[in-house]
Design an enzyme around this catalytic site. Structure first.
Site, PDB file in Angstrom:
ATOM      1  N   CYS A 100       0.831  -1.207   0.000  1.00 54.70           N
ATOM      2  CA  CYS A 100       0.000   0.000   0.000  1.00 54.70           C
ATOM      3  C   CYS A 100       0.872   1.268   0.000  1.00 54.70           C
ATOM      4  O   CYS A 100       1.725   1.444   0.866  1.00 54.70           O
ATOM      5  CB  CYS A 100      -0.938  -0.001   1.206  1.00 54.70           C
ATOM      6  SG  CYS A 100      -2.035   1.428   1.153  1.00 54.70           S
ATOM      7  N   ASN A 198       0.743  -9.301 -11.099  1.00 52.30           N
ATOM      8  CA  ASN A 198      -0.364  -8.338 -11.001  1.00 52.30           C
ATOM      9  C   ASN A 198       0.048  -6.990 -11.588  1.00 52.30           C
ATOM     10  O   ASN A 198       1.164  -6.535 -11.388  1.00 52.30           O
ATOM     11  CB  ASN A 198      -0.752  -8.193  -9.514  1.00 52.30           C
ATOM     12  CG  ASN A 198      -1.704  -7.053  -9.230  1.00 52.30           C
ATOM     13  OD1 ASN A 198      -1.390  -6.164  -8.441  1.00 52.30           O
ATOM     14  ND2 ASN A 198      -2.852  -7.037  -9.865  1.00 52.30           N
TER      15      ASN A 198
HETATM   16  C1  LIG Z   1      -9.360   1.324  -5.418  1.00 53.98           C
HETATM   17  C2  LIG Z   1      -8.180   0.414  -5.133  1.00 53.98           C
HETATM   18  C3  LIG Z   1      -8.008  -0.068  -3.863  1.00 53.98           C
HETATM   19  C4  LIG Z   1      -6.929  -0.926  -3.572  1.00 53.98           C
HETATM   20  N1  LIG Z   1      -6.814  -1.456  -2.320  1.00 53.98           N
HETATM   21  C5  LIG Z   1      -5.839  -2.399  -2.077  1.00 53.98           C
HETATM   22  C6  LIG Z   1      -5.786  -3.104  -0.846  1.00 53.98           C
HETATM   23  O1  LIG Z   1      -6.622  -2.932   0.044  1.00 53.98           O
HETATM   24  N2  LIG Z   1      -4.784  -4.008  -0.677  1.00 53.98           N
HETATM   25  C7  LIG Z   1      -3.850  -4.264  -1.651  1.00 53.98           C
HETATM   26  O2  LIG Z   1      -2.961  -5.095  -1.459  1.00 53.98           O
HETATM   27  N3  LIG Z   1      -3.896  -3.617  -2.846  1.00 53.98           N
HETATM   28  C8  LIG Z   1      -4.870  -2.732  -3.079  1.00 53.98           C
HETATM   29  N4  LIG Z   1      -4.953  -2.142  -4.313  1.00 53.98           N
HETATM   30  C9  LIG Z   1      -4.013  -2.552  -5.383  1.00 53.98           C
HETATM   31  C10 LIG Z   1      -4.599  -3.695  -6.212  1.00 53.98           C
HETATM   32  O3  LIG Z   1      -4.771  -4.856  -5.428  1.00 53.98           O
HETATM   33  C11 LIG Z   1      -3.677  -4.040  -7.409  1.00 53.98           C
HETATM   34  O4  LIG Z   1      -2.422  -4.398  -6.910  1.00 53.98           O
HETATM   35  C12 LIG Z   1      -3.517  -2.857  -8.358  1.00 53.98           C
HETATM   36  O5  LIG Z   1      -4.752  -2.229  -8.640  1.00 53.98           O
HETATM   37  C13 LIG Z   1      -2.879  -3.307  -9.688  1.00 53.98           C
HETATM   38  O6  LIG Z   1      -3.663  -4.261 -10.336  1.00 53.98           O
HETATM   39  P1  LIG Z   1      -4.635  -3.869 -11.587  1.00 53.98           P
HETATM   40  O7  LIG Z   1      -3.772  -3.189 -12.600  1.00 53.98           O
HETATM   41  O8  LIG Z   1      -5.182  -5.202 -12.041  1.00 53.98           O
HETATM   42  O9  LIG Z   1      -5.675  -2.947 -11.052  1.00 53.98           O
HETATM   43  C14 LIG Z   1      -5.996  -1.273  -4.601  1.00 53.98           C
HETATM   44  C15 LIG Z   1      -6.199  -0.750  -5.882  1.00 53.98           C
HETATM   45  C16 LIG Z   1      -7.267   0.070  -6.168  1.00 53.98           C
HETATM   46  C17 LIG Z   1      -7.453   0.583  -7.574  1.00 53.98           C
END
Ligand SMILES: Cc1cc2nc3c(=O)[nH]c(=O)nc-3n(C[C@H](O)[C@H](O)[C@H](O)COP(=O)(O)O)c2cc1C
Length: 314
Positions: A100, A198
């Site tokens: 985070c 990811n």
């Molecule tokens: C709105 C939002 C909230 C997120 N909250 C968390 C979280 O609580 N814990 C976490 O490990 N990653 C969190 N992430 C990161 C996502 O798990 C992920 O790593 C990131 O969005 C990249 O993946 P993507 O390109 O498929 O979205 C969050 C991302 C977004 C957009």
């Protein structure tokens, strides 16, 4: 309690829903599980809030989920163990957040701040692994600002984590630029535990590009918002090599949104106004002929049964 192994689950189904704060509540996770996500992890949850304030939160409850990973953040290994005990049987496994980038989290030396010191990462995982009778997994970014991913990944593996998920950006990058899949691949070659890649996975073409070659499994975040069908589509493509198209996307989205509301009503029936408005916007994004549904939902404050009535009528 039946033992669940995330590593084993990934072998038969490599598509995982990413944890997303304020998006992936237990109702949404349940719909994604039903649509074919291998498993999901809760929104991030503070170990200090759990231990000090004994807060009860829907986010760490298991609801109707078949598989429930609970994600914790913090920085003291002992507090992680106490918090995991507090969560108890709601979690089949504990996932630790080392990614985070938000200042409220890094300001307390938690989340991605821990990537600056790989030994700390290892210490937290190792304490939890020894303390718990269930698997521990970790989710990292490539580093805080400096790339520390290889050292961090080794620490995570040596400390006994069962699975590592890597978002291919540094914390400083937040969500800018593109995810670095070469770095993810480097980690894949450097560790033996299953690696979930990811970052920016959106389409079947991304499965071809990354699954197997760069990572053992894929985690999907933003592309799944309002779109649990992505898991059905990815699973179908993985099995058959053919893309799954929907004849009546509007109807499918409507049904799924109703399933989501019914599930939400069971676990978070209190004051969900804003959440429903946001979720309805996401579920119906890009779907034609639903403007009136969204308009009605957005007028004033509505209960879940009232919103269900609106959606059913159309
Ligand atoms: C709105 C939002 C909230 C997120 N909250 C968390 C979280 O609580 N814990 C976490 O490990 N990653 C969190 N992430 C990161 C996502 O798990 C992920 O790593 C990131 O969005 C990249 O993946 P993507 O390109 O498929 O979205 C969050 C991302 C977004 C957009």
């Amino acid at each position: 309690m039946k033992k669940v192994s995330p590593a084993k689950l990934l072998k038969s189904n490599p598509f995982v829903l990413a944890p997303m704060d304020d998006v992936t509540d237990i109702a949404f996770r349940k719909i994604c599980e039903d649509m074919g996500a291998s498993y999901s992890i809760s929104e991030l949850t503070s170990v200090d809030a759990l231990v000090r304030d004994k807060v009860t939160l829907a986010r760490y409850e298991r609801g109707n989920l078949k598989v429930s990973g609970v994600q914790l953040f913090g920085n003291n290994p002992e507090t992680f163990c106490e918090a995991a005990d507090f969560v108890g049987d709601n979690a089949d496994f504990i996932d630790v957040n080392f990614g985070c980038p938000s200042a409220t989290v890094t300001g307390n030396d938690a989340g991605s701040m821990l990537l600056k010191d790989p030994k700390n990462v290892g210490e937290i995982i190792s304490k939890l692994v020894k303390h718990l009778d269930k698997p521990v997994t970790a989710k990292i970014r490539l580093g805080y600002s400096k790339m520390t991913y290889l050292d961090v990944a080794k620490e995570v593996e040596d400390a006994g984590a069962e699975v590592l998920a890597v978002h291919g950006r540094t914390a400083k990058q937040k969500y800018t630029g593109v995810a670095n899949w070469d770095a993810i691949s480097e980690i894949h070659n450097g560790i033996d535990i299953p690696l979930i890649g990811n970052g920016d996975v959106r389409s079947e073409e991304d499965i071809d590009k990354y699954l197997g070659s760069h990572a053992d499994a894929l985690m999907i975040g933003r592309a799944a918002i309002g779109n649990p069908l992505i898991f059905e589509q990815f699973k179908h493509y993985h099995k058959t090599g053919e893309k799954l198209e929907y004849e009546d996307l509007k109807q499918r989205r409507k049904e799924l949104f109703m399933d989501y509301l019914e599930e939400l009503d069971k676990f978070e029936p209190y004051n969900p106004g804003l959440k429903i408005k946001r979720q309805s916007m996401w579920f119906f994004k890009g779907v034609e002929g639903v403007k009136h549904i969204r308009r009605e939902i957005n007028e004033g404050k509505k209960t879940i049964p009232e919103v269900l009535d609106i959606v059913k009528r159309f």
